[in-house]
Design a protein around this motif. Structure first.
Motif, PDB file in Angstrom:
ATOM      1  N   ALA A  25      13.761  17.203  18.169  1.00 48.18           N
ATOM      2  CA  ALA A  25      12.793  16.123  17.379  1.00 48.18           C
ATOM      3  C   ALA A  25      11.726  17.318  16.979  1.00 48.18           C
ATOM      4  O   ALA A  25      10.822  16.819  15.991  1.00 48.18           O
ATOM      5  CB  ALA A  25      12.408  15.627  18.608  1.00 48.18           C
ATOM      6  N   PHE A  28      12.118  18.908  13.619  1.00 49.50           N
ATOM      7  CA  PHE A  28      12.284  17.914  12.668  1.00 49.50           C
ATOM      8  C   PHE A  28      10.667  17.440  12.305  1.00 49.50           C
ATOM      9  O   PHE A  28      10.392  17.322  11.326  1.00 49.50           O
ATOM     10  CB  PHE A  28      12.977  16.403  12.905  1.00 49.50           C
ATOM     11  CG  PHE A  28      14.415  16.339  12.309  1.00 49.50           C
ATOM     12  CD1 PHE A  28      14.523  16.257  10.874  1.00 49.50           C
ATOM     13  CD2 PHE A  28      15.520  16.900  12.915  1.00 49.50           C
ATOM     14  CE1 PHE A  28      15.855  16.303  10.361  1.00 49.50           C
ATOM     15  CE2 PHE A  28      16.708  16.891  12.348  1.00 49.50           C
ATOM     16  CZ  PHE A  28      16.897  16.731  10.849  1.00 49.50           C
ATOM     17  N   HIS A  29      10.082  17.158  13.433  1.00 49.22           N
ATOM     18  CA  HIS A  29       8.793  16.869  13.446  1.00 49.22           C
ATOM     19  C   HIS A  29       8.014  18.048  12.515  1.00 49.22           C
ATOM     20  O   HIS A  29       7.096  17.371  11.428  1.00 49.22           O
ATOM     21  CB  HIS A  29       8.018  17.170  14.855  1.00 49.22           C
ATOM     22  CG  HIS A  29       6.698  16.633  14.956  1.00 49.22           C
ATOM     23  ND1 HIS A  29       6.289  16.137  16.020  1.00 49.22           N
ATOM     24  CD2 HIS A  29       5.672  16.528  13.922  1.00 49.22           C
ATOM     25  CE1 HIS A  29       5.092  15.747  15.913  1.00 49.22           C
ATOM     26  NE2 HIS A  29       4.642  16.021  14.784  1.00 49.22           N
ATOM     27  N   SER A  32       9.116  17.909   8.885  1.00 46.62           N
ATOM     28  CA  SER A  32       8.620  16.777   8.144  1.00 46.62           C
ATOM     29  C   SER A  32       7.189  16.731   7.675  1.00 46.62           C
ATOM     30  O   SER A  32       6.815  16.061   6.879  1.00 46.62           O
ATOM     31  CB  SER A  32       8.914  15.301   9.097  1.00 46.62           C
ATOM     32  OG  SER A  32      10.257  15.164   9.235  1.00 46.62           O
ATOM     33  N   SER A  41       9.458  10.454   9.454  1.00 45.71           N
ATOM     34  CA  SER A  41       8.888  10.025  10.539  1.00 45.71           C
ATOM     35  C   SER A  41       9.776   9.169  11.651  1.00 45.71           C
ATOM     36  O   SER A  41       9.687   9.281  12.760  1.00 45.71           O
ATOM     37  CB  SER A  41       7.465   9.196  10.049  1.00 45.71           C
ATOM     38  OG  SER A  41       7.173   8.436  11.254  1.00 45.71           O
ATOM     39  N   VAL A  44      12.177  11.279  13.226  1.00 39.76           N
ATOM     40  CA  VAL A  44      11.540  11.849  14.507  1.00 39.76           C
ATOM     41  C   VAL A  44      11.169  11.339  15.714  1.00 39.76           C
ATOM     42  O   VAL A  44      11.443  11.515  16.922  1.00 39.76           O
ATOM     43  CB  VAL A  44      10.078  12.686  13.955  1.00 39.76           C
ATOM     44  CG1 VAL A  44       9.433  13.400  15.002  1.00 39.76           C
ATOM     45  CG2 VAL A  44      10.416  13.800  12.974  1.00 39.76           C
ATOM     46  N   SER A  45      10.740  10.151  15.393  1.00 44.34           N
ATOM     47  CA  SER A  45      10.014   9.245  16.733  1.00 44.34           C
ATOM     48  C   SER A  45      11.457   8.829  17.425  1.00 44.34           C
ATOM     49  O   SER A  45      11.517   8.650  18.611  1.00 44.34           O
ATOM     50  CB  SER A  45       9.353   7.779  16.287  1.00 44.34           C
ATOM     51  OG  SER A  45      10.236   7.237  15.704  1.00 44.34           O
ATOM     52  N   TYR A  48      12.547  11.772  19.538  1.00 41.87           N
ATOM     53  CA  TYR A  48      11.793  11.662  20.838  1.00 41.87           C
ATOM     54  C   TYR A  48      12.088  10.597  21.768  1.00 41.87           C
ATOM     55  O   TYR A  48      12.114  10.757  22.994  1.00 41.87           O
ATOM     56  CB  TYR A  48      10.268  11.578  20.289  1.00 41.87           C
ATOM     57  CG  TYR A  48       9.764  12.777  20.029  1.00 41.87           C
ATOM     58  CD1 TYR A  48       9.698  14.057  20.477  1.00 41.87           C
ATOM     59  CD2 TYR A  48       8.849  12.787  18.590  1.00 41.87           C
ATOM     60  CE1 TYR A  48       9.224  15.045  20.278  1.00 41.87           C
ATOM     61  CE2 TYR A  48       8.305  14.063  18.257  1.00 41.87           C
ATOM     62  CZ  TYR A  48       8.283  15.341  18.986  1.00 41.87           C
ATOM     63  OH  TYR A  48       7.831  16.292  18.800  1.00 41.87           O
ATOM     64  N   THR A  97       4.244   9.069  17.354  1.00 42.57           N
ATOM     65  CA  THR A  97       5.066   9.403  16.171  1.00 42.57           C
ATOM     66  C   THR A  97       5.327   8.009  15.626  1.00 42.57           C
ATOM     67  O   THR A  97       5.617   7.826  14.287  1.00 42.57           O
ATOM     68  CB  THR A  97       6.204  10.484  16.206  1.00 42.57           C
ATOM     69  OG1 THR A  97       7.031   9.935  17.312  1.00 42.57           O
ATOM     70  CG2 THR A  97       5.675  11.708  16.409  1.00 42.57           C
ATOM     71  N   LEU A 102       2.558  11.902  11.721  1.00 44.46           N
ATOM     72  CA  LEU A 102       3.183  12.896  12.253  1.00 44.46           C
ATOM     73  C   LEU A 102       2.082  14.307  12.146  1.00 44.46           C
ATOM     74  O   LEU A 102       2.155  15.128  13.114  1.00 44.46           O
ATOM     75  CB  LEU A 102       4.296  13.512  11.651  1.00 44.46           C
ATOM     76  CG  LEU A 102       5.487  12.788  11.663  1.00 44.46           C
ATOM     77  CD1 LEU A 102       6.872  13.091  10.964  1.00 44.46           C
ATOM     78  CD2 LEU A 102       5.932  12.431  13.115  1.00 44.46           C
ATOM     79  N   SER A 111       3.651  18.499  20.690  1.00 51.18           N
ATOM     80  CA  SER A 111       4.854  19.047  20.340  1.00 51.18           C
ATOM     81  C   SER A 111       5.233  20.355  20.924  1.00 51.18           C
ATOM     82  O   SER A 111       6.154  20.775  21.378  1.00 51.18           O
ATOM     83  CB  SER A 111       5.173  18.792  19.018  1.00 51.18           C
ATOM     84  OG  SER A 111       4.523  19.654  18.040  1.00 51.18           O
TER      85      SER A 111
END
Ligand code: HEC
Length: 460
Positions: A25, A28-29, A32, A41, A44-45, A48, A97, A102, A111
Motif C-alpha cells: 500500500a 503504491f501510495h 501514485s 488512489s 491505495v485506499s 490500506y 486516502t 494522496l 505512511s
C-alpha cells in the motif's frame, strides 16, 4: 476458549499478510503521487483497508497467543502495543486516502511512520520466536561489531565474591530468563510466582517447591527430569543449560539462602569454575601478596641493596613485591648490613638469610617487614630471644629455623604467628615433647621437626 488458543497459534504465520499488504500500500501510495496519471488512489485506499482488517486479525491472534505465556514480558509489551498502533495507523490511512488527496502531508508522513513501525514490530516479534541474538549470531563479524554483540556478554560480571549475593546475582537472573515468563506477578502458571520472593518461597498450587536440598525440591525435580515428560520445566522455550542446573542445585543444597553472599556458602570446584566462566567471579581465596599493593622499589634503592651484598628481584611480573637473599659473601657481615633492608621493609615478601651467621639482634630489622610471607633463617646461631622479634609478622606463612639454637621456650612466640602454615624446626634444641605440645597448640601449622626424621626436604 480452546478454539481461540488455537487461533492464537496462527499469529506468527498470519502476520505476514498485513505486513505485505501494508508495505504494498505504501509503495503504491508513493508511486501514485509521482504518477498522477495512474489514478491509483482507489487501489491505495483499498490496500490500506485490507491491511487494516488483516492486521486487526493478526493482533487479535497475537493477543490470544501471548495469554499462553512463555515469552519475555517486556518484549511482549512493546510488540503488542506497537502492533495495535500499526492497526490504528492503517485504519487512519485508509480513511485519509479514501476521502482526501494522496499527496496530503498527513497521509504521506503517516505512511512512512507505518513502514518504520512495521519493521520494529516485526523485529520484536522475531526476537521472541527466535531469541534476541538470532540475526546477529550468524552475521558477518563487522555487523556483530556494529551491534556490539559479544558472546557470553549475557551474564553479569561479578568481581567481588564478598558482595555477590548467590540468589540475587546468580540464581534469580536464570529463573527470570527461563521461568518468569510463566511464573511471575502477571502470569502464575501452576499457582507459582517466582518474581515475588515471598510467594516464591510459599510455592505453587501443590505447596512448597523449594527445600533445603536439591533432591527434595520440586523445583529441582522439574528441571532435571526427562525433558520428554509433560511436567518438565520449562515446558517450552530454552531449557536450563547444564551449568544453570548445576548452579540452581548448588543454591538449593546450600539451603536456598536468599541473602547470603558467595563467600559465605561453600562452593565445590565445579561451581567455582562455572562462576569463573559465567560471571568472571574468582572464588578462590587470594593470598596476601595477590590482595596487597605496594609501591615499586626504585632503581636507586635496588642498586644500594645489591651493593650491600644482597640479591634482590621482583617475585613476579605483576607485583612489586621482592625476593631478597643474602649472597653469602664470606667477607661481609650480614648483621652490619641488614639495616639497608628497612628501605624495602614493605616490599619484601620472601627473605632468605640462611647460613649467614645471623644474630638475634639482626632479627629486629626482619620483625619490621610487614608483608613477609616466607622467611628462611636456618643454619644460624639464633636463640629464643631472636624469635621474640618476629611475633608481629602477621602474614608469615613459612618459617625455616632448622639447625638453630631455639628451644621449647619460644613455642608461645611461634604460636603468635597467625598466618603460619609451615614451620621447620628440626635439629634445634626443641624436645620431642615440646614439639608435640607445639603441634597441639597450633594444629593448622605443619610442624616439621623431630628426631626420627631422616632427610627433611627443602624448606619451601
Ligand atoms: C511456558 C510456560 C512455563 C515456563 C516457561 C515455566 N513453567 Fe513451570 N509451570 C508451567 C505450568 C503450565 C505449570 C502447571 C502444570 C504443571 O504443574 O506441570 C507449571 C508448574 C510448575 C511447578 C509446579 C508448581 C506446583 O506447585 O504445582 C514448578 C515447580 C515449576 N513450574 C517450575 C518452573 C521452573 C523452575 C521454570 C523455569 C526453568 C518454569 N517452571 C518455567 C508453565 C511454565
Amino acid at each position: 476458549m480452546e478454539i481461540l488458543d488455537w487461533f492464537g497459534r496462527f499469529h506468527p504465520a498470519f502476520v505476514h499478510f498485513p505486513i505485505g499488504l501494508l508495505i504494498g500500500a505504501v509503495l503504491f501510495h508513493w508511486i501514485s503521487i509521482r504518477r498522477p496519471t495512474w489514478k491509483g488512489s482507489a487501489v491505495v485506499s483499498t490496500l490500506y483497508l485490507f491491511g487494516f482488517v488483516t492486521s486487526g486479525l493478526a493482533a487479535f491472534a497475537g493477543w490470544m497467543l501471548a495469554k499462553e505465556g512463555g515469552y519475555d514480558m517486556e518484549t511482549i509489551f512493546r510488540h503488542r502495543w506497537l502492533g495495535i498502533l500499526m492497526v490504528l495507523i492503517s485504519l487512519a490511512l485508509w480513511r485519509m486516502t479514501r476521502l482526501g488527496d494522496l499527496n496530503n502531508r498527513g497521509p504521506k508522513w503517516l505512511s512512512l511512520a507505518l513502514v518504520f513501525g512495521l519493521l520494529i514490530t516485526g523485529h520484536l516479534g522475531g526476537e521472541m520466536t527466535h531469541g534476541e541474538d538470532y540475526l546477529v549470531e550468524s552475521a558477518p563479524e563487522f555487523i556483530k561489531k556494529l551491534a556490539s554483540y559479544q558472546e557470553g556478554m549475557k551474564y553479569a560480571v561479578l568481581d567481588d565474591p564478598d558482595s555477590a549475593i548467590v540468589y540475587d546475582d546468580i540464581i534469580k537472573p536464570i529463573l527470570q530468563r527461563k521461568c518468569w515468563t510463566c511464573h511471575s506477578n502477571s502470569i502464575t502458571k501452576g499457582g507459582l510466582n517466582m518474581e515475588d520472593l515471598d510467594l516464591f518461597l510459599e510455592g505453587g498450587k501443590n505447596g512448597k517447591v523449594i527445600e533445603a536440598n536439591a533432591e527434595a525440591s520440586e523445583l529441582y525435580k522439574r528441571i532435571t527430569m526427562d525433558p520428554e515428560r509433560r511436567k518438565f520445566m520449562p515446558p517450552k522455550g530454552t531449557a536450563l543449560s547444564y551449568q544453570e542446573v548445576a548452579l540452581v542445585g548448588w543454591w538449593l543444597d546450600q539451603g536456598a539462602p536468599t541473602d547470603k553472599s558467595v563467600t559465605t556458602v561453600e562452593s565445590p570446584p565445579t561451581i567455582q569454575s562455572i562462576l569463573m566462566g559465567r560471571h568472571k567471579l574468582d572464588t578462590k581465596p587470594k593470598s596476601h601478596i595477590e590482595k596487597t599493593k605496594v609501591d615499586p622499589v626504585s632503581e636507586d634503592v635496588m642498586q644500594k641493596i645489591l651493593a650491600e651484598g644482597f640479591a634482590i628481584k621482583q617475585i613476579a611480573m605483576n607485583t612489586n613485591f621482592v625476593d631478597v637473599k643474602w649472597k653469602d659473601i664470606d667477607t661481609l657481615d650480614v648483621n652490619e648490613r641488614i639495616k639497608i633492608l628497612s628501605a624495602v621493609a614493605d616490599q619484601i615478601a620472601w627473605l632468605d638469610l640462611g647460613s649467614s651467621n645471623l644474630s638475634d639482634a639482626a632479627l629486629s630489622t626482619v620483625g619490621g617487614m610487614n608483608n613477609l610471607v616466607r622467611l628462611r633463617i636456618e643454619n644460624n646461631p639464633i636463640t629464643d630471644n631472636g624469635i621474640k622479634e618476629l611475633v608481629n609478622l602477621k602474614h608469615l606463612e613459612s618459617l625455616n629455623l632448622y639447625n638453630s639454637k631455639i628451644s621449647d621456650l619460644c613455642a608461645p612466640d611461634l604460636s603468635q604467628l597467625r598466618s603460619l602454615k609451615k614451620l621447620f624446626i628440626w635439629q634445634t634444641d626443641f624436645s620431642e615433647e615440646g614439639i608435640a605440645q607445639l603441634k597441639t597448640a597450633v594444629p593448622d601449622v605443619e610442624v616439621i621437626g623431630g628426631y626420627t626424621f631422616n632427610t627433611p626436604q627443602s624448606s619451601d
